[in-house]
Each structure stands twice: as C-alpha cells, then as structure tokens.
Design a protein around this motif. Structure first.
Motif, mmCIF file in Angstrom:
data_model
loop_
_atom_site.group_PDB
_atom_site.id
_atom_site.type_symbol
_atom_site.label_atom_id
_atom_site.label_comp_id
_atom_site.label_asym_id
_atom_site.label_seq_id
_atom_site.Cartn_x
_atom_site.Cartn_y
_atom_site.Cartn_z
ATOM 1 N N GLN A 187 76.797 -38.479 2.332
ATOM 2 C CA GLN A 187 77.267 -39.418 1.305
ATOM 3 C C GLN A 187 78.790 -39.401 1.214
ATOM 4 O O GLN A 187 79.405 -40.403 0.866
ATOM 5 N N GLU A 188 79.370 -38.247 1.539
ATOM 6 C CA GLU A 188 80.833 -38.141 1.547
ATOM 7 C C GLU A 188 81.420 -38.777 2.799
ATOM 8 O O GLU A 188 82.639 -38.848 2.949
ATOM 9 N N GLY A 189 80.554 -39.162 3.753
ATOM 10 C CA GLY A 189 81.038 -39.885 4.918
ATOM 11 C C GLY A 189 80.979 -39.154 6.241
ATOM 12 O O GLY A 189 81.428 -39.671 7.261
ATOM 13 N N THR A 190 80.438 -37.928 6.270
ATOM 14 C CA THR A 190 80.355 -37.179 7.529
ATOM 15 C C THR A 190 79.297 -37.797 8.447
ATOM 16 O O THR A 190 78.187 -38.108 8.012
ATOM 17 N N THR A 191 79.661 -37.977 9.709
ATOM 18 C CA THR A 191 78.733 -38.454 10.736
ATOM 19 C C THR A 191 78.079 -37.225 11.367
ATOM 20 O O THR A 191 78.769 -36.240 11.631
ATOM 21 N N MET A 192 76.768 -37.263 11.600
ATOM 22 C CA MET A 192 76.099 -36.064 12.124
ATOM 23 C C MET A 192 75.174 -36.360 13.294
ATOM 24 O O MET A 192 74.571 -37.428 13.370
ATOM 25 N N ILE A 193 75.098 -35.368 14.185
ATOM 26 C CA ILE A 193 74.150 -35.407 15.288
ATOM 27 C C ILE A 193 73.460 -34.048 15.281
ATOM 28 O O ILE A 193 74.145 -33.016 15.255
ATOM 29 N N GLY A 194 72.143 -34.045 15.238
ATOM 30 C CA GLY A 194 71.471 -32.762 15.061
ATOM 31 C C GLY A 194 70.195 -32.594 15.864
ATOM 32 O O GLY A 194 69.499 -33.556 16.186
ATOM 33 N N ILE A 195 69.934 -31.322 16.188
ATOM 34 C CA ILE A 195 68.687 -30.914 16.830
ATOM 35 C C ILE A 195 67.946 -30.062 15.804
ATOM 36 O O ILE A 195 68.552 -29.175 15.194
ATOM 37 N N PHE A 196 66.665 -30.383 15.573
ATOM 38 C CA PHE A 196 65.875 -29.609 14.614
ATOM 39 C C PHE A 196 64.588 -29.170 15.282
ATOM 40 O O PHE A 196 63.986 -29.936 16.030
ATOM 41 N N HIS A 197 64.179 -27.941 15.012
ATOM 42 C CA HIS A 197 63.013 -27.381 15.699
ATOM 43 C C HIS A 197 61.722 -28.048 15.251
ATOM 44 O O HIS A 197 60.718 -27.973 15.933
ATOM 45 N N ASP A 198 61.763 -28.699 14.081
ATOM 46 C CA ASP A 198 60.544 -29.224 13.484
ATOM 47 C C ASP A 198 60.610 -30.752 13.452
ATOM 48 O O ASP A 198 61.575 -31.324 12.938
ATOM 49 N N ALA A 199 59.586 -31.410 14.006
ATOM 50 C CA ALA A 199 59.609 -32.868 14.137
ATOM 51 C C ALA A 199 59.639 -33.565 12.774
ATOM 52 O O ALA A 199 60.315 -34.577 12.604
ATOM 53 N N MET A 200 58.908 -33.006 11.804
ATOM 54 C CA MET A 200 58.879 -33.590 10.453
ATOM 55 C C MET A 200 60.269 -33.546 9.830
ATOM 56 O O MET A 200 60.737 -34.511 9.222
ATOM 57 N N LEU A 201 60.904 -32.397 10.004
ATOM 58 C CA LEU A 201 62.251 -32.171 9.494
ATOM 59 C C LEU A 201 63.213 -33.186 10.103
ATOM 60 O O LEU A 201 63.999 -33.835 9.415
ATOM 61 N N LEU A 202 63.113 -33.333 11.412
ATOM 62 C CA LEU A 202 63.962 -34.252 12.158
ATOM 63 C C LEU A 202 63.828 -35.667 11.599
ATOM 64 O O LEU A 202 64.817 -36.346 11.337
ATOM 65 N N GLN A 203 62.584 -36.099 11.383
ATOM 66 C CA GLN A 203 62.340 -37.448 10.863
ATOM 67 C C GLN A 203 62.899 -37.619 9.462
ATOM 68 O O GLN A 203 63.440 -38.667 9.118
ATOM 69 N N SER A 204 62.756 -36.558 8.639
ATOM 70 C CA SER A 204 63.123 -36.703 7.230
ATOM 71 C C SER A 204 64.633 -36.754 7.030
ATOM 72 O O SER A 204 65.113 -37.372 6.085
ATOM 73 N N VAL A 205 65.381 -36.120 7.912
ATOM 74 C CA VAL A 205 66.810 -35.977 7.640
ATOM 75 C C VAL A 205 67.683 -36.970 8.414
ATOM 76 O O VAL A 205 68.764 -37.328 7.973
ATOM 77 N N THR A 206 67.186 -37.464 9.554
ATOM 78 C CA THR A 206 68.004 -38.345 10.388
ATOM 79 C C THR A 206 67.650 -39.816 10.131
ATOM 80 O O THR A 206 66.621 -40.107 9.545
ATOM 81 N N ASP A 207 68.513 -40.728 10.590
ATOM 82 C CA ASP A 207 68.135 -42.132 10.455
ATOM 83 C C ASP A 207 67.805 -42.793 11.780
ATOM 84 O O ASP A 207 67.355 -43.930 11.813
ATOM 85 N N SER A 208 68.013 -42.066 12.877
ATOM 86 C CA SER A 208 67.454 -42.516 14.148
ATOM 87 C C SER A 208 67.317 -41.306 15.059
ATOM 88 O O SER A 208 67.960 -40.285 14.843
ATOM 89 N N VAL A 209 66.439 -41.432 16.050
ATOM 90 C CA VAL A 209 66.154 -40.290 16.927
ATOM 91 C C VAL A 209 66.274 -40.739 18.379
ATOM 92 O O VAL A 209 65.758 -41.788 18.753
ATOM 93 N N TYR A 210 66.984 -39.940 19.174
ATOM 94 C CA TYR A 210 67.088 -40.207 20.601
ATOM 95 C C TYR A 210 66.249 -39.150 21.339
ATOM 96 O O TYR A 210 66.423 -37.951 21.131
ATOM 97 N N HIS A 211 65.325 -39.624 22.175
ATOM 98 C CA HIS A 211 64.452 -38.697 22.898
ATOM 99 C C HIS A 211 65.004 -38.398 24.283
ATOM 100 O O HIS A 211 65.327 -39.327 25.026
ATOM 101 N N ILE A 212 65.094 -37.123 24.609
ATOM 102 C CA ILE A 212 65.574 -36.708 25.924
ATOM 103 C C ILE A 212 64.406 -36.104 26.698
ATOM 104 O O ILE A 212 63.630 -35.338 26.149
ATOM 105 N N GLY A 213 64.322 -36.415 27.978
ATOM 106 C CA GLY A 213 63.350 -35.764 28.860
ATOM 107 C C GLY A 213 61.928 -36.268 28.686
ATOM 108 O O GLY A 213 61.614 -37.077 27.852
#
Ligand SMILES: Nc1ncnc2c1ncn2[C@@H]1O[C@H](COP(=O)(O)OP(=O)(O)O)[C@@H](O)[C@H]1O
Ligand SMILES: [Mg+2]
Length: 225
Positions: free
Chosen positions: A199-225
């Motif tokens: 909300q303060e404006g930080t742009t983020m790129i993240g890897i999360f071990h848990d798929a549910m977590l990944l979905q809940s926190v990000t606004d798009s997902v890029y799949h590798i491999g």
C-alpha cells in the motif's frame, strides 16, 4: 516497473567435466508499480535463480531485466555495471532469503535499525522506534532485542531477517520463501506487513512454499518449468 525478457542462466560445472546446467530458460514477465508477482514451479525449476539474477547475486546469461529505477532511470540489471547495481541495491532494492545472513556481534535491534538509518536518513531515535515496533509486531521477545541473532531459533532469525528487509520500505522487494520456517501465526503477521508495504508503493516479486499462500498474497503468478 520491471520487465524480464527471455532470461536464461546456465551454470558450467567444472567438477563434472564442464557439464552445463540450465538453471532457468526464457523467463519473461512484467510487474507494474506496486504489483506483486509470484513465481511458482517445482523445486529446481529456477525460481531462486531468477530472483538472484534480478538482485545480481548471479549474472544473467542472456536476456534482459529492465528496471525503471527511481535514481538511475531505465536500466538493464542483466548488464548494468556493478557499481550502479550496488547503488540501486542500497537505495531501492531489498532481498529476503529463507535464512538470515547473521552479522556477527550486531544486536537484533541494530540489525533492523541499520538500514533505516543509512537508507532513510532519519535519526537513530526515529529508527529505533520503528525497529522496535517491527520486532514487537513480529513477536520477538523484548529481552532478545539486544542479543545477537546468531543464538536465535530458526524462526526468530527469519523474523529478524524480514524486519530488516522491510524496515526501510524498499521500492522493490524480492522474497525467496521468506515464511518457510515460520508458524501459522507468524506467517499471518508477515503477510499483513507485506500488504501494508504494498500500500505504501513497494513492488514485490516472491516465491512461497505454499500454493495457497502464493495465491492469497500475490496479484499474478508466473509459472516456471
Ligand atoms: N550456483 C549454482 N551452481 C550450479 N548450479 C546451480 C546454482 N544455482 C542454482 N543451480 C541449479 O539451477 C537449478 C535451479 O535452481 P534454483 O533456482 O535454486 O531452483 P528453485 O529455486 O526453483 O528450486 C538447479 O538445478 C540448481 O541445482
Ligand atoms: Mg529456491
């Protein structure tokens, strides 16, 4: 804000007769300002490699990592000279790995205060207040504030690590499984902190071990491999 184009990284393993390993191949994505992109894929797919190329822990093999810097204009992190990369890291870019890189004989409070003082240019008193409130929020017991994180549990070290990474509100934050060693409650607190940072404006790129977590926190997902 950041556009990755056909990023490829190959390692040559001299110990195995110069065998070549392709750590990631033709990775392309784009993240808008204050966006949060998740990187997904099986273990060994190259997720960490992509983040390390962005932070320039690794030098990209080919492709481009175009970043609209606040202080250097449009740059390509794949080819930018080291000195400029170091400057951008210092002013704009944060990175959290799964494990704390312990700084010897620096207290937990100082580990978190240091980037606030050096990057935000505030007084030590202001930095101390912000660092204290972050550590409290992440439920580091007060008696540990002046202790050395080297002696902390894995989960405590990781929470100090996260506090340090977010404390100075970097413009771009790279997260490599930052919550992997945390309990459920701590994960929730970290997610709240990341939401506020966004909300303060930080742009983020993240890897999360848990798929549910990944979905809940990000606004798009890029799949590798
Ligand atoms: N420094 C390195 N030297 C050699 N091989 C590496 C290095 N870093 C990563 N790799 C290899 O690249 C591949 C992708 O690794 P990584 O990016 O860590 O995957 P992920 O994070 O998706 O699990 C793996 O096969 C890994 O062994
Ligand atoms: Mg990884």
């Amino acid at each position: 804000m950041i556009t990755v184009e056909n990023l490829t990284k190959t390692f040559t393993l001299h110990i195995l007769g110069d065998k070549k390993i392709e750590a990631c191949r033709d990775v392309s994505f784009r993240v808008p300002p204050a966006g949060f992109l998740g990187l997904a894929g099986p273990s060994g797919a190259g997720k960490s490699t992509v983040l390390k190329c962005m932070y320039r822990t690794y030098l990209a093999g080919s492709g481009a990592i175009r970043y609209q810097s606040a202080t250097h204009g449009m740059v390509d992190l794949a080819t930018l000279p080291d000195q400029a990369v170091i400057d951008i890291r210092h002013r704009e870019m944060g990175y959290v790995s799964q494990f704390l890189k312990v700084i010897p004989r620096v207290s937990a409070l100082n580990v978190v205060m240091e980037p606030i003082v050096s990057r935000n240019g505030v007084t030590r008193a202001v930095a101390r207040k912000r660092a204290t409130s972050l550590l409290e929020r992440l439920r580091i017991p007060a008696h540990l504030f002046d202790a050395y994180p080297a002696t902390f549990s894995g989960g405590e070290q990781q929470r100090v690590n996260i506090a340090r990474a977010v404390s100075w509100q970097p413009r771009l934050l790279l997260l490599d499984e930052p919550t992997a060693s945390l309990d459920q409650d701590s994960v929730g607190i970290v997610l709240d902190i990341l939401k506020e940072l966004r909300q303060e404006g930080t742009t983020m790129i993240g890897i999360f071990h848990d798929a549910m977590l990944l979905q809940s926190v990000t606004d798009s997902v890029y799949h590798i491999g």
